[in-house]
Design an enzyme around this catalytic site. Structure first.
Site, PDB file in Angstrom:
ATOM      1  NE  ARG A   1      -3.049  -0.220   3.237  1.00 25.17           N
ATOM      2  CZ  ARG A   1      -3.839   0.572   3.975  1.00 25.17           C
ATOM      3  NH1 ARG A   1      -4.931   1.105   3.451  1.00 25.17           N
ATOM      4  NH2 ARG A   1      -3.534   0.825   5.222  1.00 25.17           N
ATOM      5  CG  ASP A   2       3.608   4.462   1.280  1.00 31.37           C
ATOM      6  OD1 ASP A   2       3.336   5.131   0.266  1.00 31.37           O
ATOM      7  OD2 ASP A   2       4.187   4.945   2.264  1.00 31.37           O
ATOM      8  CB  VAL A   3       4.962   0.190  -3.904  1.00 36.18           C
ATOM      9  CG1 VAL A   3       6.166  -0.038  -4.809  1.00 36.18           C
ATOM     10  CG2 VAL A   3       4.527  -1.107  -3.243  1.00 36.18           C
TER      11      VAL A   3
ATOM     12  CG  ASN B   1       8.446   3.533   1.520  1.00 35.44           C
ATOM     13  OD1 ASN B   1       9.154   4.154   2.308  1.00 35.44           O
ATOM     14  ND2 ASN B   1       7.125   3.588   1.552  1.00 35.44           N
TER      15      ASN B   1
END
Length: 273
Positions: A67-69, A73
């Site tokens: 959900r936060d690629v 990150n």
């Protein structure tokens, strides 16, 4: 993960130290080495990141949605190996029981958000695929997820318009000075466009992406070396990055080999034992 610490109310996970910072820093040439990230290294990091996401989607039970690629990150260790980081927004998704995951707020970073998830508030593994497609475009172009000049524009829209006209020269990162197999670059760009399709049904799975990126790596490895005169060439930059890869660091090799998923970097605190 190397281990954990629990000291009364203080708790911490201990992960491998990612000495080379974020992939975004290296794409922007603001990383530890400062030079332009060579295409071969970009491909390697793309494949490693894709393998990490594939593990989350297919190797975990139930599957996990990151959900936060995004490029910030994805962290690089001293050997310039890429690993997915920051699992604070990760959610489980049960395919077997047909359980849909709904959220009250969007978790993605602007520029990486899946339009279908944005419309339905229902993230899936294909939401991660969309975000990873944006990362691939960053690797191809050297540009950020949102371009600011002349006005804020998504890198997806920017690249799609130019690639539709066959204008690869206007898309690929000029700092690489042609040190790449053009067929491999086109293939990665095509993978990125498929990943960032509007509808999730039109996007490949991460397993498909891994297979296609492996083919791109093979194309690049089979490329005859090119030579440039004057200035700093891509091969020179590759040597600079290659020296970082040979750096020996202490890490849990068995864990890395078994899971193939990146780690979360945490600041060491006084409670570490």
């Amino acid at each position: 993960m190397i281990g954990y610490c629990k000291d009364r109310e203080y708790m911490a996970f201990v992960y491998e130290y990612m000495a080379q910072g974020t992939l975004r820093e290296h794409i922007a040439a603001s990383g530890r080495n400062g030079g332009c990230l060579p295409w071969k290294q970009r491909l390697k990091n793309a494949l490693e990141s894709a393998q990490g996401l594939e593990y989350l989607h297919t190797g975990c039970n139930p599957p996990l949605i990151h959900r936060d690629v995004k490029a910030t990150n994805i962290l690089l260790n001293a050997r310039l190996e890429a690993k997915i980081a920051d699992f604070g927004l990760t959610k489980a998704f049960d395919y077997h029981n047909n359980t849909h995951l709904f959220t009250n707020t969007l978790a993605f970073t602007p520029g990486y958000v899946d339009p279908e998830y944005q419309a339905t508030m229902q993230p899936t593994t294909k939401s991660d695929v969309y975000s990873f497609g944006v990362v691939l475009l960053e690797l191809v172009t050297g540009k950020p997820a949102i371009l600011s000049d002349p006005e804020p524009t998504s890198i997806v829209q920017w690249a799609r318009q130019r690639l539709a006209r066959g204008n690869m020269e206007g898309v690929v990162d000029a700092r690489m000075q042609g040190c790449y197999d053009i067929n491999g670059v086109w293939k990665v760009a095509e993978i990125a466009l498929k990943c960032t399709a509007q509808g999730s049904a039109q996007r490949p799975t991460m397993a498909d992406v891994v297979t296609q990126l492996q083919e791109c790596v093979e194309l690049e490895e089979g490329r005859a070396p090119s030579f440039h005169t004057g200035g700093s060439s891509g091969d020179d930059n590759h040597n600079a990055y290659g020296s970082a890869q040979s750096t020996d660091v202490s890490s849990n090799t068995a864990f890395e080999t078994e899971l193939r998923i990146p780690t979360v970097a945490t600041d060491p605190g006084p409670t570490a034992r």
